[in-house]
Design an enzyme around this catalytic site. Structure first.
Site, PDB file in Angstrom:
ATOM      1  N   GLU A   1       8.441   6.801 -15.753  1.00  0.00           N
ATOM      2  CA  GLU A   1       9.527   7.547 -15.074  1.00  0.00           C
ATOM      3  C   GLU A   1      10.607   6.566 -14.602  1.00  0.00           C
ATOM      4  O   GLU A   1      11.804   6.832 -14.738  1.00  0.00           O
ATOM      5  CB  GLU A   1       8.974   8.328 -13.862  1.00  0.00           C
ATOM      6  CG  GLU A   1       8.065   9.503 -14.215  1.00  0.00           C
ATOM      7  CD  GLU A   1       6.668   9.085 -14.663  1.00  0.00           C
ATOM      8  OE1 GLU A   1       6.219   7.969 -14.333  1.00  0.00           O
ATOM      9  OE2 GLU A   1       6.018   9.884 -15.382  1.00  0.00           O
TER      10      GLU A   1
ATOM     11  N   GLY B   1     -17.536  10.897 -31.681  1.00  0.00           N
ATOM     12  CA  GLY B   1     -18.422  10.650 -30.538  1.00  0.00           C
ATOM     13  C   GLY B   1     -18.591   9.171 -30.230  1.00  0.00           C
ATOM     14  O   GLY B   1     -18.743   8.770 -29.072  1.00  0.00           O
TER      15      GLY B   1
ATOM     16  N   GLU C   1       4.926  -3.093 -13.934  1.00  0.00           N
ATOM     17  CA  GLU C   1       6.333  -3.472 -14.200  1.00  0.00           C
ATOM     18  C   GLU C   1       7.231  -2.238 -14.279  1.00  0.00           C
ATOM     19  O   GLU C   1       8.225  -2.220 -14.993  1.00  0.00           O
ATOM     20  CB  GLU C   1       6.421  -4.256 -15.520  1.00  0.00           C
ATOM     21  CG  GLU C   1       6.808  -5.715 -15.349  1.00  0.00           C
ATOM     22  CD  GLU C   1       5.642  -6.577 -14.927  1.00  0.00           C
ATOM     23  OE1 GLU C   1       5.023  -6.251 -13.899  1.00  0.00           O
ATOM     24  OE2 GLU C   1       5.354  -7.559 -15.599  1.00  0.00           O
TER      25      GLU C   1
ATOM     26  N   ARG D   1     -16.609   5.906 -42.098  1.00  0.00           N
ATOM     27  CA  ARG D   1     -17.235   7.178 -41.733  1.00  0.00           C
ATOM     28  C   ARG D   1     -16.967   8.238 -42.801  1.00  0.00           C
ATOM     29  O   ARG D   1     -15.832   8.378 -43.269  1.00  0.00           O
ATOM     30  CB  ARG D   1     -16.641   7.644 -40.384  1.00  0.00           C
ATOM     31  CG  ARG D   1     -17.266   8.882 -39.813  1.00  0.00           C
ATOM     32  CD  ARG D   1     -18.633   8.596 -39.258  1.00  0.00           C
ATOM     33  NE  ARG D   1     -19.217   9.757 -38.589  1.00  0.00           N
ATOM     34  CZ  ARG D   1     -20.472   9.770 -38.168  1.00  0.00           C
ATOM     35  NH1 ARG D   1     -21.251   8.714 -38.352  1.00  0.00           N
ATOM     36  NH2 ARG D   1     -20.951  10.842 -37.569  1.00  0.00           N
TER      37      ARG D   1
ATOM     38  N   HIS E   1     -12.584   8.002 -33.936  1.00  0.00           N
ATOM     39  CA  HIS E   1     -13.947   7.488 -33.778  1.00  0.00           C
ATOM     40  C   HIS E   1     -14.961   8.581 -33.421  1.00  0.00           C
ATOM     41  O   HIS E   1     -16.160   8.279 -33.304  1.00  0.00           O
ATOM     42  CB  HIS E   1     -13.989   6.401 -32.695  1.00  0.00           C
ATOM     43  CG  HIS E   1     -13.544   5.059 -33.181  1.00  0.00           C
ATOM     44  ND1 HIS E   1     -12.235   4.742 -33.422  1.00  0.00           N
ATOM     45  CD2 HIS E   1     -14.238   3.935 -33.483  1.00  0.00           C
ATOM     46  CE1 HIS E   1     -12.138   3.489 -33.826  1.00  0.00           C
ATOM     47  NE2 HIS E   1     -13.339   2.973 -33.881  1.00  0.00           N
TER      48      HIS E   1
ATOM     49  N   PRO F   1       0.809  -1.221   0.000  1.00  0.00           N
ATOM     50  CA  PRO F   1       0.000   0.000   0.000  1.00  0.00           C
ATOM     51  C   PRO F   1       0.845   1.276   0.000  1.00  0.00           C
ATOM     52  O   PRO F   1       0.477   2.274  -0.600  1.00  0.00           O
ATOM     53  CB  PRO F   1      -0.802  -0.122   1.298  1.00  0.00           C
ATOM     54  CG  PRO F   1      -0.892  -1.589   1.550  1.00  0.00           C
ATOM     55  CD  PRO F   1       0.401  -2.174   1.037  1.00  0.00           C
TER      56      PRO F   1
HETATM   57  C1  FAD Z   1      -3.943  -2.967 -12.321  1.00  0.00           C
HETATM   58  C2  FAD Z   1      -2.602  -3.093 -11.653  1.00  0.00           C
HETATM   59  C3  FAD Z   1      -2.019  -4.341 -11.539  1.00  0.00           C
HETATM   60  C4  FAD Z   1      -0.796  -4.495 -10.855  1.00  0.00           C
HETATM   61  N1  FAD Z   1      -0.271  -5.741 -10.677  1.00  0.00           N
HETATM   62  C5  FAD Z   1       0.804  -5.903  -9.858  1.00  0.00           C
HETATM   63  C6  FAD Z   1       1.261  -7.201  -9.510  1.00  0.00           C
HETATM   64  O1  FAD Z   1       0.756  -8.214  -9.987  1.00  0.00           O
HETATM   65  N2  FAD Z   1       2.286  -7.311  -8.624  1.00  0.00           N
HETATM   66  C7  FAD Z   1       2.884  -6.212  -8.073  1.00  0.00           C
HETATM   67  O2  FAD Z   1       3.815  -6.375  -7.275  1.00  0.00           O
HETATM   68  N3  FAD Z   1       2.472  -4.948  -8.401  1.00  0.00           N
HETATM   69  C8  FAD Z   1       1.455  -4.775  -9.278  1.00  0.00           C
HETATM   70  N4  FAD Z   1       1.010  -3.513  -9.589  1.00  0.00           N
HETATM   71  C9  FAD Z   1       1.636  -2.368  -8.941  1.00  0.00           C
HETATM   72  C10 FAD Z   1       2.523  -1.567  -9.860  1.00  0.00           C
HETATM   73  O3  FAD Z   1       3.694  -2.287 -10.144  1.00  0.00           O
HETATM   74  C11 FAD Z   1       2.803  -0.232  -9.156  1.00  0.00           C
HETATM   75  O4  FAD Z   1       1.585   0.496  -9.134  1.00  0.00           O
HETATM   76  C12 FAD Z   1       3.877   0.563  -9.869  1.00  0.00           C
HETATM   77  O5  FAD Z   1       5.131  -0.054  -9.698  1.00  0.00           O
HETATM   78  C13 FAD Z   1       3.959   2.003  -9.334  1.00  0.00           C
HETATM   79  O6  FAD Z   1       4.023   2.026  -7.950  1.00  0.00           O
HETATM   80  P1  FAD Z   1       3.025   2.949  -7.095  1.00  0.00           P
HETATM   81  O7  FAD Z   1       1.657   2.743  -7.626  1.00  0.00           O
HETATM   82  O8  FAD Z   1       3.282   2.682  -5.674  1.00  0.00           O
HETATM   83  O9  FAD Z   1       3.459   4.425  -7.462  1.00  0.00           O
HETATM   84  P2  FAD Z   1       4.623   5.248  -6.743  1.00  0.00           P
HETATM   85  O10 FAD Z   1       5.852   4.445  -6.663  1.00  0.00           O
HETATM   86  O11 FAD Z   1       4.087   5.827  -5.499  1.00  0.00           O
HETATM   87  O12 FAD Z   1       4.831   6.410  -7.797  1.00  0.00           O
HETATM   88  C14 FAD Z   1       3.917   7.501  -7.921  1.00  0.00           C
HETATM   89  C15 FAD Z   1       4.421   8.407  -9.041  1.00  0.00           C
HETATM   90  O13 FAD Z   1       5.731   8.913  -8.727  1.00  0.00           O
HETATM   91  C16 FAD Z   1       6.647   8.557  -9.755  1.00  0.00           C
HETATM   92  N5  FAD Z   1       7.943   8.282  -9.145  1.00  0.00           N
HETATM   93  C17 FAD Z   1       8.209   7.420  -8.134  1.00  0.00           C
HETATM   94  N6  FAD Z   1       9.512   7.440  -7.848  1.00  0.00           N
HETATM   95  C18 FAD Z   1      10.090   8.321  -8.698  1.00  0.00           C
HETATM   96  C19 FAD Z   1      11.435   8.791  -8.896  1.00  0.00           C
HETATM   97  N7  FAD Z   1      12.447   8.325  -8.200  1.00  0.00           N
HETATM   98  N8  FAD Z   1      11.640   9.723  -9.850  1.00  0.00           N
HETATM   99  C20 FAD Z   1      10.619  10.203 -10.604  1.00  0.00           C
HETATM  100  N9  FAD Z   1       9.332   9.808 -10.457  1.00  0.00           N
HETATM  101  C21 FAD Z   1       9.081   8.871  -9.524  1.00  0.00           C
HETATM  102  C22 FAD Z   1       6.036   7.364 -10.436  1.00  0.00           C
HETATM  103  O14 FAD Z   1       6.533   7.207 -11.762  1.00  0.00           O
HETATM  104  C23 FAD Z   1       4.569   7.705 -10.396  1.00  0.00           C
HETATM  105  O15 FAD Z   1       4.282   8.602 -11.423  1.00  0.00           O
HETATM  106  C24 FAD Z   1      -0.151  -3.349 -10.327  1.00  0.00           C
HETATM  107  C25 FAD Z   1      -0.726  -2.083 -10.500  1.00  0.00           C
HETATM  108  C26 FAD Z   1      -1.928  -1.943 -11.166  1.00  0.00           C
HETATM  109  C27 FAD Z   1      -2.534  -0.576 -11.305  1.00  0.00           C
END
Ligand code: FAD
Length: 403
Positions: free
Chosen positions: A387, A360, A383, A288, A358, A132
């Protein structure tokens, strides 16, 4: 004169498999995706057919019942599945990463225990790093495992965003085993956490492993994304990836290695969704009519089509290059990062351009592009965000070109 082999050239085997998967996508995935997406339900009948086609064991060696194919062929298959619906490739994706981890780092017993059933799709795997409070900053994870008796570790903590979180039987989960370790990554271990598929509150030998209700999402529906809660879950020491002696403290390195192939996989998904967006745009723009002609005859629309087609091809080339390097046993972190960055952005770009073409109707749930528009942004995040890819690319460039 020697002629270089084109990056996109397929072997006869690759052609046959891709044609088979494309037909499967055209006949089974695309016509049904709208239903599963709108209802947000797991596409069980499609998954059953994928098992029959062997798609859960593409890269698993034949000795374990898989097809024993390389990453390049796998990437081509993922493109075709994602052209159908990226949720389908999501169901395979973390399973594929789990099998990669086992094949590369697992002990002989671990391989024997899991790979044959993974190859048939009888059991599926999930991959869990995010929490989280952290995703990009993997070393900040808090979930932990402590040895509680001779052969068991107790896992506690919360994980987030686990694709296949509910229906998987195995979760490759990264936790801290030595919170005081310096550097931090040396105190992290990957456990193969077993559970009952489809059960939210495990009991018996899996007690202490809870799966809260699935997270409601913008897109990427059908495949479940969940939190995982470990509360006193007891995991055998033999379930440390690679065994206790070799695997303890190796989790970060193992997971980062797996992310490299995971990035090629997400790149292939970007190519697939971009390709589908282009196909939809090519069709709609010739159907279209405005101002007395097909909209495809307006130069502004043709330029969009041209930019989309160029992005699709470039994304595919980068993806196949990264996969081929990995298959050749060469370093491919830079190339996998570039492929993931470019192809996921190409996916978003092409979907948005197709959406605009596409008009509307792109906003109507009756048109496929509406689903693609909600699905594409995921690829910018999973993955590693764009950034983070840029950070990986920049750092690797400087390492390779140090003065
Ligand atoms: C639908 C979905 C499926 C997923 N499935 C998996 C899964 O199966 N297993 C798993 O482990 N995870 C999973 N994830 C998680 C996903 O890998 C993370 O959401 C992702 O790595 C980004 O982490 P965060 O959401 O905590 O964002 P944060 O790390 O909090 O980043 C927030 C923002 O800050 C930017 N940021 C962070 N650090 C830096 C930096 N040093 N410099 C510049 N910008 C930065 C990021 O690019 C982003 O824009 C999933 C996510 C989604 C939405």
């Amino acid at each position: 004169m020697a002629i270089a082999t084109s990056y996109t050239e397929k072997t006869d085997e690759q052609k046959a498999i891709c044609e088979m998967v494309r037909q499967f996508a055209d006949e089974q995935i695309i016509p049904n995706a709208e239903h599963y997406d709108h209802e947000d339900i797991f596409p069980e009948p499609i998954v059953e057919q994928m098992k029959e086609l062997g798609l859960f064991g593409v890269t698993i060696p034949e000795e374990y019942g898989g097809m024993g194919l390389d990453l390049t062929t796998y990437a081509m298959i993922v493109e075709e599945l994602s052209r159908g619906w990226i949720s389908i490739s999501g169901i395979v994706n973390t399973h594929f990463i789990g099998s990669y981890l086992l094949m590369k780092f697992g002990t002989a017993e671990q391989k024997q225990q899991y790979l044959p059933r993974m190859a048939t799709g009888e059991i599926r795997a999930a991959f869990s790093l995010s929490e989280p409070e952290c995703g990009s900053d993997v070393q900040a994870i808090k979930a932990s495992a402590k040895k509680v008796d001779d052969d068991r570790y107790e896992i506690n903590g919360q994980k987030m965003w686990v694709t296949n979180g509910l229906l998987s039987s195995l979760v490759f989960v990264l936790v801290k085993t030595d919170p005081a370790a310096q550097p931090k990554y040396k105190g992290m271990t990957c456990f193969i956490a077993e559970k009952e598929p489809g059960v939210s509150e495990n009991t018996g030998e899996y007690a202490g492993f809870m799966v809260p209700p699935k997270i409601k999402k913008l897109g990427y529906k059908g495949v479940e994304s969940t939190e995982l809660v470990f509360d006193g879950y007891r995991c055998p020491a033999q379930n440390i990836l690679g065994g206790e002696e070799a695997g303890l403290g190796q989790g970060f390195v193992q997971m980062m290695d797996a992310l490299e192939v995971g990035r090629v996989n997400v790149a292939a998904r970007g190519v697939g969704i971009a390709q589908r967006a282009l196909e939809l745009a090519l069709r709609y723009s010739q159907e279209r009519r405005t101002f007395g002609k097909q909209i495809a005859q307006h130069q502004a629309i043709q330029f969009k089509l041209a930019d989309m087609a160029t992005q699709v091809d470039a994304a595919r080339l980068l993806t196949i290059r990264a996969a081929r390097l990995k298959d050749a046993g060469e370093r491919s972190d830079l190339e996998a990062g570039m492929a993931k960055l470019f192809a996921s952005e190409a996916g978003r770009f092409c979907v948005e351009e197709s959406f605009r073409i596409h008009g509307g109707y792109g906003y109507s749930k009756e048109y496929e592009i509406e689903r693609l528009y909600r699905d594409a942004p995921l690829l910018l995040i999973g993955e590693g965000t764009s950034e983070i890819q840029r950070m990986v690319i920049g750092r690797t460039l400087l390492q390779r070109h140090k003065i």
